[in-house]
Design a protein around this motif. Structure first.
Motif, mmCIF file in Angstrom:
data_model
loop_
_atom_site.group_PDB
_atom_site.id
_atom_site.type_symbol
_atom_site.label_atom_id
_atom_site.label_comp_id
_atom_site.label_asym_id
_atom_site.label_seq_id
_atom_site.Cartn_x
_atom_site.Cartn_y
_atom_site.Cartn_z
ATOM 1 N N ARG A 111 0.841 -1.199 0.000
ATOM 2 C CA ARG A 111 0.000 0.000 0.000
ATOM 3 C C ARG A 111 0.879 1.254 0.000
ATOM 4 O O ARG A 111 0.599 2.227 -0.708
ATOM 5 N N LEU A 112 1.940 1.225 0.777
ATOM 6 C CA LEU A 112 2.852 2.366 0.836
ATOM 7 C C LEU A 112 3.575 2.564 -0.500
ATOM 8 O O LEU A 112 3.732 3.688 -0.981
ATOM 9 N N LEU A 113 3.999 1.468 -1.109
ATOM 10 C CA LEU A 113 4.668 1.528 -2.419
ATOM 11 C C LEU A 113 3.732 2.146 -3.468
ATOM 12 O O LEU A 113 4.129 3.014 -4.259
ATOM 13 N N ALA A 114 2.467 1.728 -3.443
ATOM 14 C CA ALA A 114 1.490 2.260 -4.390
ATOM 15 C C ALA A 114 1.268 3.750 -4.131
ATOM 16 O O ALA A 114 1.240 4.562 -5.063
ATOM 17 N N GLN A 115 1.155 4.128 -2.844
ATOM 18 C CA GLN A 115 0.968 5.537 -2.475
ATOM 19 C C GLN A 115 2.139 6.383 -2.947
ATOM 20 O O GLN A 115 1.971 7.523 -3.370
ATOM 21 N N TYR A 116 3.327 5.830 -2.785
ATOM 22 C CA TYR A 116 4.549 6.549 -3.148
ATOM 23 C C TYR A 116 4.483 6.991 -4.606
ATOM 24 O O TYR A 116 4.709 8.161 -4.927
ATOM 25 N N PHE A 117 4.167 6.048 -5.489
ATOM 26 C CA PHE A 117 4.119 6.402 -6.909
ATOM 27 C C PHE A 117 2.863 7.183 -7.271
ATOM 28 O O PHE A 117 2.883 8.038 -8.149
ATOM 29 N N GLN A 118 1.766 6.912 -6.569
ATOM 30 C CA GLN A 118 0.543 7.655 -6.858
ATOM 31 C C GLN A 118 0.701 9.125 -6.489
ATOM 32 O O GLN A 118 0.270 10.014 -7.223
ATOM 33 N N TYR A 119 1.332 9.382 -5.365
ATOM 34 C CA TYR A 119 1.565 10.763 -4.932
ATOM 35 C C TYR A 119 2.376 11.505 -5.992
ATOM 36 O O TYR A 119 2.106 12.654 -6.325
ATOM 37 N N ARG A 120 3.380 10.822 -6.538
ATOM 38 C CA ARG A 120 4.205 11.437 -7.583
ATOM 39 C C ARG A 120 3.425 11.633 -8.873
ATOM 40 O O ARG A 120 3.657 12.583 -9.611
ATOM 41 N N GLN A 121 2.491 10.733 -9.120
ATOM 42 C CA GLN A 121 1.667 10.825 -10.324
ATOM 43 C C GLN A 121 0.645 11.958 -10.222
ATOM 44 O O GLN A 121 0.333 12.616 -11.201
ATOM 45 N N LEU A 122 0.113 12.159 -9.012
ATOM 46 C CA LEU A 122 -0.918 13.198 -8.818
ATOM 47 C C LEU A 122 -0.303 14.577 -8.676
ATOM 48 O O LEU A 122 -0.985 15.584 -8.815
ATOM 49 N N ASN A 123 0.979 14.639 -8.346
ATOM 50 C CA ASN A 123 1.640 15.932 -8.134
ATOM 51 C C ASN A 123 2.850 16.051 -9.052
ATOM 52 O O ASN A 123 3.952 16.358 -8.598
ATOM 53 N N LEU A 124 2.602 15.821 -10.344
ATOM 54 C CA LEU A 124 3.706 15.768 -11.308
ATOM 55 C C LEU A 124 4.601 16.994 -11.268
ATOM 56 O O LEU A 124 5.826 16.884 -11.354
ATOM 57 N N ASP A 125 3.975 18.169 -11.121
ATOM 58 C CA ASP A 125 4.774 19.399 -11.158
ATOM 59 C C ASP A 125 5.787 19.438 -10.008
ATOM 60 O O ASP A 125 6.871 19.983 -10.145
ATOM 61 N N MET A 126 5.435 18.835 -8.871
ATOM 62 C CA MET A 126 6.364 18.833 -7.733
ATOM 63 C C MET A 126 7.624 18.029 -8.031
ATOM 64 O O MET A 126 8.681 18.283 -7.485
ATOM 65 N N PHE A 127 7.479 17.018 -8.898
ATOM 66 C CA PHE A 127 8.603 16.116 -9.130
ATOM 67 C C PHE A 127 9.240 16.314 -10.501
ATOM 68 O O PHE A 127 10.071 15.530 -10.916
ATOM 69 N N LYS A 128 8.827 17.399 -11.185
ATOM 70 C CA LYS A 128 9.309 17.597 -12.539
ATOM 71 C C LYS A 128 10.822 17.723 -12.615
ATOM 72 O O LYS A 128 11.464 17.013 -13.362
ATOM 73 N N ASN A 129 11.414 18.628 -11.894
ATOM 74 C CA ASN A 129 12.878 18.762 -11.942
ATOM 75 C C ASN A 129 13.401 18.467 -10.546
ATOM 76 O O ASN A 129 13.903 19.334 -9.852
ATOM 77 N N PHE A 130 13.221 17.209 -10.131
ATOM 78 C CA PHE A 130 13.431 16.811 -8.740
ATOM 79 C C PHE A 130 14.909 16.509 -8.481
ATOM 80 O O PHE A 130 15.316 15.369 -8.368
#
Length: 334
Positions: free
Chosen positions: A72-91
Protein backbone atom coordinates in the motif's frame (compact mmCIF):
# COMPACT_ATOMS: atom_id res chain seq x y z
CA UNK A 1 23.85 -16.85 2.53
CA UNK A 2 22.53 -16.00 -0.93
CA UNK A 3 20.25 -13.29 0.48
CA UNK A 4 22.81 -11.35 2.48
CA UNK A 5 23.87 -8.99 -0.31
CA UNK A 6 20.65 -7.11 0.46
CA UNK A 7 21.89 -6.51 3.99
CA UNK A 8 25.45 -5.77 2.88
CA UNK A 9 27.20 -3.16 4.99
CA UNK A 10 24.82 -3.41 7.92
CA UNK A 11 26.36 -3.85 11.35
CA UNK A 12 25.42 -7.02 13.25
CA UNK A 13 23.63 -4.79 15.81
CA UNK A 14 21.47 -3.25 13.11
CA UNK A 15 20.66 -6.64 11.58
CA UNK A 16 19.58 -7.80 15.02
CA UNK A 17 17.52 -4.64 15.54
CA UNK A 18 15.80 -5.19 12.19
CA UNK A 19 14.97 -8.73 13.27
CA UNK A 20 13.59 -7.67 16.65
CA UNK A 21 11.80 -4.45 15.73
CA UNK A 22 10.90 -4.96 12.09
CA UNK A 23 10.49 -8.75 11.79
CA UNK A 24 13.23 -8.80 9.17
CA UNK A 25 14.29 -12.35 8.42
CA UNK A 26 17.36 -12.71 6.16
CA UNK A 27 16.35 -16.22 5.09
CA UNK A 28 13.07 -15.17 3.51
CA UNK A 29 13.92 -11.63 2.44
CA UNK A 30 13.60 -12.55 -1.24
CA UNK A 31 10.23 -14.23 -0.81
CA UNK A 32 8.90 -11.22 1.12
CA UNK A 33 10.08 -8.86 -1.61
CA UNK A 34 8.65 -11.03 -4.35
CA UNK A 35 5.26 -11.21 -2.63
CA UNK A 36 5.07 -7.42 -2.59
CA UNK A 37 6.19 -7.30 -6.22
CA UNK A 38 3.46 -9.79 -7.17
CA UNK A 39 0.81 -7.35 -5.91
CA UNK A 40 1.75 -4.72 -8.49
CA UNK A 41 -0.62 -6.16 -11.10
CA UNK A 42 -3.54 -5.28 -8.81
CA UNK A 43 -2.93 -1.56 -9.48
CA UNK A 44 -2.65 -1.07 -13.26
CA UNK A 45 -3.60 2.59 -12.70
CA UNK A 46 -0.21 3.29 -11.15
CA UNK A 47 3.14 3.43 -12.90
CA UNK A 48 5.56 1.56 -10.63
CA UNK A 49 8.73 3.11 -11.97
CA UNK A 50 11.11 1.18 -9.79
CA UNK A 51 10.65 -2.38 -8.55
CA UNK A 52 14.12 -3.73 -7.78
CA UNK A 53 14.75 -5.69 -4.56
CA UNK A 54 16.61 -2.95 -2.70
CA UNK A 55 13.86 -0.46 -3.44
CA UNK A 56 10.98 -2.70 -2.36
CA UNK A 57 12.91 -3.64 0.78
CA UNK A 58 12.66 -0.02 2.02
CA UNK A 59 8.89 -0.25 1.98
CA UNK A 60 8.87 -3.57 3.83
CA UNK A 61 11.13 -2.07 6.50
CA UNK A 62 8.97 1.02 6.79
CA UNK A 63 5.95 -1.21 7.47
CA UNK A 64 7.60 -3.87 9.63
CA UNK A 65 7.43 -6.52 6.91
CA UNK A 66 3.67 -6.44 6.77
CA UNK A 67 3.42 -7.18 3.05
CA UNK A 68 0.00 -5.69 2.35
CA UNK A 69 0.92 -2.51 4.22
CA UNK A 70 4.27 -2.33 2.45
CA UNK A 71 2.56 -2.66 -0.91
CA UNK A 72 0.00 0.00 0.00
CA UNK A 73 2.85 2.37 0.84
CA UNK A 74 4.67 1.53 -2.42
CA UNK A 75 1.49 2.26 -4.39
CA UNK A 76 0.97 5.54 -2.47
CA UNK A 77 4.55 6.55 -3.15
CA UNK A 78 4.12 6.40 -6.91
CA UNK A 79 0.54 7.65 -6.86
CA UNK A 80 1.56 10.76 -4.93
CA UNK A 81 4.21 11.44 -7.58
CA UNK A 82 1.67 10.82 -10.32
CA UNK A 83 -0.92 13.20 -8.82
CA UNK A 84 1.64 15.93 -8.13
CA UNK A 85 3.71 15.77 -11.31
CA UNK A 86 4.77 19.40 -11.16
CA UNK A 87 6.36 18.83 -7.73
CA UNK A 88 8.60 16.12 -9.13
CA UNK A 89 9.31 17.60 -12.54
CA UNK A 90 12.88 18.76 -11.94
CA UNK A 91 13.43 16.81 -8.74
CA UNK A 92 17.16 17.45 -8.27
CA UNK A 93 19.28 19.40 -5.85
CA UNK A 94 20.17 21.98 -8.49
CA UNK A 95 16.57 22.80 -9.41
CA UNK A 96 16.47 26.57 -8.64
CA UNK A 97 13.56 26.30 -6.17
CA UNK A 98 14.95 23.24 -4.36
CA UNK A 99 18.44 24.72 -4.32
CA UNK A 100 17.19 27.95 -2.71
CA UNK A 101 15.34 25.99 -0.03
CA UNK A 102 18.38 23.80 0.69
CA UNK A 103 20.67 26.82 0.87
CA UNK A 104 18.31 28.47 3.36
CA UNK A 105 18.56 25.38 5.57
CA UNK A 106 15.33 23.56 4.61
CA UNK A 107 15.93 20.98 5.88
CA UNK A 108 18.93 21.06 8.16
CA UNK A 109 20.49 17.62 8.65
CA UNK A 110 22.81 16.93 11.57
CA UNK A 111 25.97 15.01 10.83
CA UNK A 112 25.77 12.72 13.84
CA UNK A 113 22.86 10.44 14.66
CA UNK A 114 21.07 10.27 17.96
CA UNK A 115 21.66 7.54 20.54
CA UNK A 116 19.28 5.24 18.62
CA UNK A 117 21.09 5.68 15.31
CA UNK A 118 18.40 7.96 13.91
CA UNK A 119 19.19 10.87 11.62
CA UNK A 120 18.10 14.25 12.98
CA UNK A 121 16.47 16.74 10.60
CA UNK A 122 16.01 20.35 11.69
CA UNK A 123 13.63 23.03 10.48
CA UNK A 124 14.05 26.58 11.75
CA UNK A 125 10.65 27.93 10.78
CA UNK A 126 11.56 31.61 11.18
CA UNK A 127 14.12 31.29 8.36
CA UNK A 128 11.31 30.80 5.89
CA UNK A 129 11.48 33.90 3.72
CA UNK A 130 8.16 33.71 1.92
CA UNK A 131 9.24 36.03 -0.86
CA UNK A 132 12.10 33.66 -1.62
CA UNK A 133 10.81 30.13 -1.03
CA UNK A 134 7.39 28.72 -1.71
CA UNK A 135 6.15 26.13 0.79
CA UNK A 136 6.05 23.65 -2.11
CA UNK A 137 9.77 24.13 -2.80
CA UNK A 138 10.57 23.59 0.87
CA UNK A 139 8.50 20.40 0.83
CA UNK A 140 10.28 19.30 -2.36
CA UNK A 141 13.66 19.95 -0.75
CA UNK A 142 12.66 17.88 2.30
CA UNK A 143 11.38 15.00 0.15
CA UNK A 144 14.52 15.07 -2.00
CA UNK A 145 16.71 15.06 1.12
CA UNK A 146 14.84 12.06 2.49
CA UNK A 147 15.19 10.35 -0.88
CA UNK A 148 18.96 10.73 -0.68
CA UNK A 149 19.18 9.76 3.00
CA UNK A 150 16.97 6.68 2.67
CA UNK A 151 19.59 5.13 0.37
CA UNK A 152 21.41 4.40 3.63
CA UNK A 153 20.18 1.04 4.90
CA UNK A 154 21.01 1.88 8.51
CA UNK A 155 18.53 4.76 8.26
CA UNK A 156 15.88 2.54 6.66
CA UNK A 157 16.06 0.54 9.88
CA UNK A 158 16.77 3.24 12.49
CA UNK A 159 14.72 6.05 11.00
CA UNK A 160 14.55 9.79 11.49
CA UNK A 161 13.77 12.46 14.04
CA UNK A 162 12.40 15.84 13.00
CA UNK A 163 12.79 18.91 15.18
CA UNK A 164 10.87 22.04 14.22
CA UNK A 165 11.86 25.24 15.97
CA UNK A 166 9.04 27.76 15.76
CA UNK A 167 10.75 30.61 17.62
CA UNK A 168 10.21 33.98 15.94
CA UNK A 169 7.84 32.44 13.40
CA UNK A 170 5.33 35.23 12.90
CA UNK A 171 1.57 35.11 12.77
CA UNK A 172 1.84 36.50 9.24
CA UNK A 173 4.13 33.63 8.17
CA UNK A 174 1.80 31.13 9.82
CA UNK A 175 -1.18 32.50 7.93
CA UNK A 176 0.40 31.18 4.71
CA UNK A 177 0.10 27.60 5.96
CA UNK A 178 -3.24 26.68 4.44
CA UNK A 179 -4.96 23.36 5.19
CA UNK A 180 -4.45 22.20 1.61
CA UNK A 181 -0.67 22.66 1.59
CA UNK A 182 -0.32 21.14 5.04
CA UNK A 183 -2.35 18.19 3.85
CA UNK A 184 -0.02 17.89 0.85
CA UNK A 185 2.95 17.75 3.22
CA UNK A 186 1.33 15.17 5.49
CA UNK A 187 0.39 12.99 2.51
CA UNK A 188 3.92 13.22 1.16
CA UNK A 189 5.67 12.41 4.44
CA UNK A 190 3.29 10.27 6.46
CA UNK A 191 1.42 8.33 3.79
CA UNK A 192 3.77 8.11 0.82
CA UNK A 193 7.36 7.86 1.99
CA UNK A 194 9.21 4.73 3.15
CA UNK A 195 10.82 6.17 6.25
CA UNK A 196 10.31 5.50 9.93
CA UNK A 197 9.80 8.73 11.87
CA UNK A 198 10.71 8.15 15.48
CA UNK A 199 9.50 11.54 16.61
CA UNK A 200 8.46 15.00 15.47
CA UNK A 201 9.40 17.58 18.07
CA UNK A 202 7.90 21.08 18.18
CA UNK A 203 10.01 23.56 20.11
CA UNK A 204 9.05 27.14 21.11
CA UNK A 205 5.71 26.97 19.32
CA UNK A 206 3.45 30.04 19.71
CA UNK A 207 -0.29 29.63 20.37
CA UNK A 208 -1.17 29.95 16.69
CA UNK A 209 1.01 26.96 15.79
CA UNK A 210 -0.76 25.04 18.51
CA UNK A 211 -4.05 26.05 16.87
CA UNK A 212 -2.71 24.92 13.51
CA UNK A 213 -1.69 21.58 14.95
CA UNK A 214 -5.20 21.02 16.28
CA UNK A 215 -6.56 21.63 12.78
CA UNK A 216 -4.28 19.11 11.06
CA UNK A 217 -4.71 16.42 13.71
CA UNK A 218 -7.53 14.72 11.78
CA UNK A 219 -5.11 14.02 8.91
CA UNK A 220 -2.67 12.29 11.22
CA UNK A 221 -2.63 8.58 11.90
CA UNK A 222 -2.75 7.59 15.56
CA UNK A 223 0.77 6.30 15.28
CA UNK A 224 1.96 9.68 13.99
CA UNK A 225 0.01 11.58 16.64
CA UNK A 226 1.70 9.61 19.41
CA UNK A 227 5.06 10.64 18.01
CA UNK A 228 4.45 14.38 17.93
CA UNK A 229 5.80 16.13 20.99
CA UNK A 230 4.98 19.75 21.77
CA UNK A 231 7.77 20.90 24.06
CA UNK A 232 7.10 24.64 24.08
CA UNK A 233 10.17 26.21 25.65
CA UNK A 234 10.82 23.27 27.95
CA UNK A 235 14.10 21.91 26.58
CA UNK A 236 14.36 19.41 29.43
CA UNK A 237 11.49 17.41 28.02
CA UNK A 238 13.26 17.44 24.64
CA UNK A 239 16.51 16.27 26.25
CA UNK A 240 14.76 13.31 27.83
CA UNK A 241 14.06 12.03 24.32
CA UNK A 242 17.13 13.30 22.45
CA UNK A 243 20.37 13.54 24.38
CA UNK A 244 21.97 17.02 24.52
CA UNK A 245 25.24 15.64 23.12
CA UNK A 246 23.37 14.97 19.84
CA UNK A 247 21.95 18.51 19.62
CA UNK A 248 23.27 21.93 18.57
CA UNK A 249 23.25 24.79 21.09
CA UNK A 250 19.96 26.23 19.73
CA UNK A 251 18.27 23.27 21.42
CA UNK A 252 20.31 23.43 24.60
CA UNK A 253 22.70 20.84 23.21
CA UNK A 254 26.46 20.62 23.51
CA UNK A 255 27.15 20.81 19.75
CA UNK A 256 27.95 24.18 18.11
CA UNK A 257 25.07 26.12 16.50
CA UNK A 258 23.81 24.53 13.30
CA UNK A 259 25.34 25.98 10.13
CA UNK A 260 22.47 26.34 7.65
CA UNK A 261 24.63 25.49 4.65
CA UNK A 262 25.83 22.12 5.94
CA UNK A 263 23.34 19.86 4.20
CA UNK A 264 23.11 22.00 1.06
CA UNK A 265 26.88 21.69 0.62
CA UNK A 266 26.67 17.93 1.05
CA UNK A 267 23.94 17.60 -1.56
CA UNK A 268 25.11 20.18 -4.07
CA UNK A 269 28.81 19.50 -3.88
CA UNK A 270 30.67 21.76 -6.34
CA UNK A 271 27.36 23.39 -7.30
CA UNK A 272 26.99 24.99 -3.89
CA UNK A 273 27.14 28.77 -4.01
CA UNK A 274 27.13 28.81 -7.79
CA UNK A 275 24.05 30.72 -8.85
CA UNK A 276 24.43 30.79 -12.62
CA UNK A 277 23.13 28.16 -15.02
CA UNK A 278 22.90 24.75 -13.46
CA UNK A 279 25.04 22.39 -15.41
CA UNK A 280 26.15 19.55 -13.18
CA UNK A 281 23.60 17.45 -11.35
CA UNK A 282 24.51 16.02 -8.00
CA UNK A 283 21.50 13.79 -7.49
CA UNK A 284 19.39 12.62 -10.31
CA UNK A 285 16.10 11.16 -9.17
CA UNK A 286 16.32 7.91 -11.05
CA UNK A 287 12.70 6.93 -10.98
CA UNK A 288 11.26 10.34 -11.66
CA UNK A 289 13.38 11.70 -14.45
CA UNK A 290 13.56 9.03 -17.12
CA UNK A 291 9.96 7.99 -16.77
CA UNK A 292 8.33 11.37 -16.46
CA UNK A 293 7.69 11.98 -20.16
CA UNK A 294 5.80 8.76 -20.52
CA UNK A 295 4.06 9.34 -17.20
CA UNK A 296 2.94 12.80 -18.28
CA UNK A 297 1.42 11.40 -21.46
CA UNK A 298 -0.62 8.97 -19.41
CA UNK A 299 -1.58 11.43 -16.75
CA UNK A 300 -2.31 14.60 -18.65
CA UNK A 301 -5.66 13.70 -20.23
CA UNK A 302 -7.13 12.90 -16.83
CA UNK A 303 -8.02 15.94 -14.75
CA UNK A 304 -5.45 16.41 -12.04
CA UNK A 305 -6.78 15.61 -8.60
CA UNK A 306 -5.20 18.52 -6.81
CA UNK A 307 -4.70 21.72 -8.70
CA UNK A 308 -2.33 24.11 -7.12
CA UNK A 309 0.28 26.03 -8.91
CA UNK A 310 2.78 27.98 -6.99
CA UNK A 311 3.12 31.58 -8.00
CA UNK A 312 6.63 33.08 -7.90
CA UNK A 313 6.05 35.07 -4.76
CA UNK A 314 5.42 31.87 -2.87
CA UNK A 315 1.72 32.48 -2.59
CA UNK A 316 -0.83 29.92 -3.54
CA UNK A 317 -3.03 30.61 -6.53
CA UNK A 318 -6.49 29.07 -6.32
CA UNK A 319 -7.16 27.66 -9.74
CA UNK A 320 -10.56 26.28 -8.98
CA UNK A 321 -13.05 28.43 -7.19
CA UNK A 322 -14.63 25.23 -5.97
CA UNK A 323 -11.61 24.68 -3.80
CA UNK A 324 -11.63 28.08 -2.25
CA UNK A 325 -13.18 27.22 1.11
CA UNK A 326 -10.42 24.65 1.51
CA UNK A 327 -7.54 26.96 0.61
CA UNK A 328 -8.45 29.94 2.74
CA UNK A 329 -5.63 30.75 5.14
CA UNK A 330 -6.30 29.16 8.48
CA UNK A 331 -5.76 32.39 10.28
CA UNK A 332 -7.57 35.10 8.39
CA UNK A 333 -5.70 38.35 8.80
CA UNK A 334 -8.15 41.21 8.98
Amino acid sequence: AEMTHLQAGLSPETIEKARLELNENPDILHQDIQQVRDMIITRPDIGFLRTDDAFILRFLRARKFHQTEAFRLLAQYFQYRQLNLDMFKNFKADDPGIKRALTDGFPGVLENRDHCGRKILLLFAANWDQSRNSFIDILRAILLSLEVLIEDQELQINGFILIIDWSNFSFKQASKLTPSILKLAIEGLQDSFPARFGGVHFVNQPWYIHALYTLIKPFLKDKTRKRIFLHGNNLNSLHQLIHPECLPSEFGGTLPPYDMGTWARTLLGPDYGDDNEYTHTSYNAMHVKHASSNLEREASPKPMKRSQSVVEAGTLKHEEQGESENTQPLLALD
